[in-house]
Motif scaffolding. Structure first.
Motif: not given
Length: 543
Positions: A56-66
């Motif tokens: 819930f706290t991150d982009d789905v790809f866990h990337s720096a700029q999602g």
């Protein structure tokens, strides 16, 4: 007998059809696209309980700029990881659960349509045609495609409960309605139209369509009709403001958590407007394949060729329900459902057919007159047409499934049908790179640069190939060029550090690996690389 069919025989038939059609996908491999970043790159975290929070706290790809926020999709992978119980992901487990979820979705569609008083025979025929539709192949044959299956499950559950509330006026239905609305929102932003659709459902259930000519679709274009609808909705909102506040609370919660997870979301208001302006192309193609499914691809850059190919289907999709003299009531909700759930999908630059899964449920209302045609003098013709359409759906589905069997099949399909796609060419290059077919890999990487020189990280792949071939000067040149165009400099430092370490230039390698350490936050491969370093080197890099 009716209940036996409703709750046992027909659901069993749906399960049998889906498994028979899709059993071949159990041998599929990961495609190397989204599943690489969401699953393989994140495998060491998926079985961790803490990942429930990070979903819930991150982009789905866990990337720096999602730009994609998909908490429920990430959570859906946790059972796969637990069942696999291995150091590396087992694709077959993911495809088994894809089939299970899609089967649940098919059975739910069959039961859900009962809320509109559609007869049982029509519902089972529509549902069977629905589950074999080739547009939904990626939802089963491609692991990330399950997101639209999850969205449909949660959205239909939420909408069904709103229908029950509207019919019974029992407030107990609203809490689960809001709960499933929230699950749908945290699955995909398409769900944001559920409150609007709920108001259209209110009109469908409460508005007296018989006061006008019931079979005249033209009343939907009159100001009198829409002013009456406005009065009805306004009165309902005034009496049920607490439900509207519940919808608003869910949306606000989603917005707040999404902003927290994606503080550097690169999407903009102008970008959204641009996609909406070009959305008519996707509307033609998706509406066309909905009724005449032909020539499917894994992802598609829409060209005039595909617009013209699907133009006949598009015209039939919107005109046949009117020509069949469907009721104004069904036309109103059927087209509203389809267009409302289609609209958010138009914000993507790539066409994905499985996004039709939720929009096509409402299409059941548009084809109700077919039940009369199959009982009249055109009965044999109608049955023959249905059989022909079934064979077309199954043939196209099985053909489309082949594009997902292996990474090579996946990327080669993309390059074949969309040769100007940077994504397809880059994926094909990466596939050949992993196979150590350097010449082929370099060719496709070069295609990407020729199509769009601003694409990031492609030169990294070319640099690694050049280094393997002993072309050190070319490697350095490509790395420097990547620094000029990329937004993710940590990634460039990371690969540059690896290259320098292999060359024996330890001091500069440590400096760059230290700068590139930030990439390890979202790259499993980076974390594994740092773990392989000698302890003395590792202590100098990790802050």
């Amino acid at each position: 007998m009716i209940k036996l069919k409703e709750f046992f025989f027909y659901p069993l038939l749906i399960c049998g059809v889906i498994f028979t059609l899709y059993q071949g996908v159990l041998n599929n491999e990961f495609s190397g696209l989204d599943d690489l970043m969401m699953i393989e790159e994140n495998w060491d975290q998926l079985s961790s309980v803490s990942h429930i929070y990070t979903a819930f706290t991150d982009d789905v790809f866990h990337s720096a700029q999602g730009s994609y926020y998909r908490p429920m999709l990430i959570l859906s992978y946790i059972p796969d990881a637990i069942i696999s119980a291995s150091k590396t992901p087992d694709p077959s487990v993911f495809f088994i659960l894809n089939i299970v979820l899609f089967t649940l979705n098919g059975v739910l569609v069959f039961w859900f349509l009962k809320a509109f008083d559609l007869n049982q025979n029509y519902r089972i025929i529509f549902t069977l045609m629905y589950v074999i539709h080739p547009a939904f192949t990626p939802a089963v044959a491609w692991v990330p495609g399950r997101n639209d299956t999850l969205l449909t499950l949660f959205a239909l559950a939420s909408i069904w409960m709103f229908i029950q509330f509207t019919k019974s006026n029992k407030k107990g239905w609203i809490v689960p309605h809001l709960f499933f609305f929230a699950l749908a929102m945290f699955t995909k932003e398409t769900a944001i139209v559920i409150p609007v659709l709920s108001l259209f459902l209110l009109v469908y259930l409460k508005f007296d369509f018989n006061s006008d000519n019931q079979n005249s679709w033209k009343i939907l274009t009159t100001s009198k009709f829409w002013s009456s609808v406005f009065v009805l909705v306004k009165h309902w909102v005034g009496e049920h403001l607490w439900i509207v506040l519940g919808w608003l609370a869910v949306v606000v919660l989603w917005v707040v958590l999404r902003i927290f997870a994606l503080p550097d979301d690169p999407s903009s208001f102008l970008a959204v407007l641009s996609h909406l302006f070009n959305g008519w192309k996707e509307l033609i193609v998706l509406s066309g394949v909905a009724i005449l499914p032909l020539n499917f691809q894994v992802f598609l850059l829409i060209s005039w060729e595909y617009i013209l190919l699907n133009l006949i289907g598009f015209i039939l999709f919107f005109t046949l329900p009117i020509l069949f003299k469907n009721s104004t009531r069904n036309l109103f909700l059927g087209f509203s459902w389809y267009l409302l759930f289609w609209l958010p999908t138009s914000l993507s630059s790539l066409l994905n057919y499985h996004r039709l899964m939720l929009p096509l449920v409402g299409v059941a209302l548009l084809w109700v007159p077919l039940t009369k045609i199959t009982q009249g003098r055109y009965k044999l013709v109608s049955i023959a047409a249905l059989i022909g359409l079934t064979f077309l759906f199954v043939f196209q589905n099985l053909k489309f499934q082949k594009s997902y069997h292996t990474p090579f099949a996946f990327w080669s399909n993309g390059v074949l049908h969309s040769p100007q796609s940077t994504l397809a060419n880059n994926g094909m290059g990466w596939y050949y790179h992993l196979q150590n077919e350097n010449d082929s890999a370099f060719k496709f990487y070069q295609n990407v640069i020729e199509i769009d020189s601003t694409i990031v990280n492609v030169r990294i792949g070319m640099a690694l190939l050049s280094e393997d071939m002993g072309q050190m000067h070319k490697t350095d040149s490509l790395i420097m060029e990547e620094f000029r165009v990329t937004r993710d400099t940590a990634s460039v430092y990371f690969y540059l550090g690896q290259i320098q370490l292999d060359r024996g230039d330890t001091s500069r390698a440590l400096e760059n690996l230290k700068l590139g350490f930030a990439v390890s936050e979202y790259s499993r491969n980076a974390r594994l690389f740092y773990d392989t370093l000698d302890v003395s080197l590792k202590n100098q890099i990790i802050p």
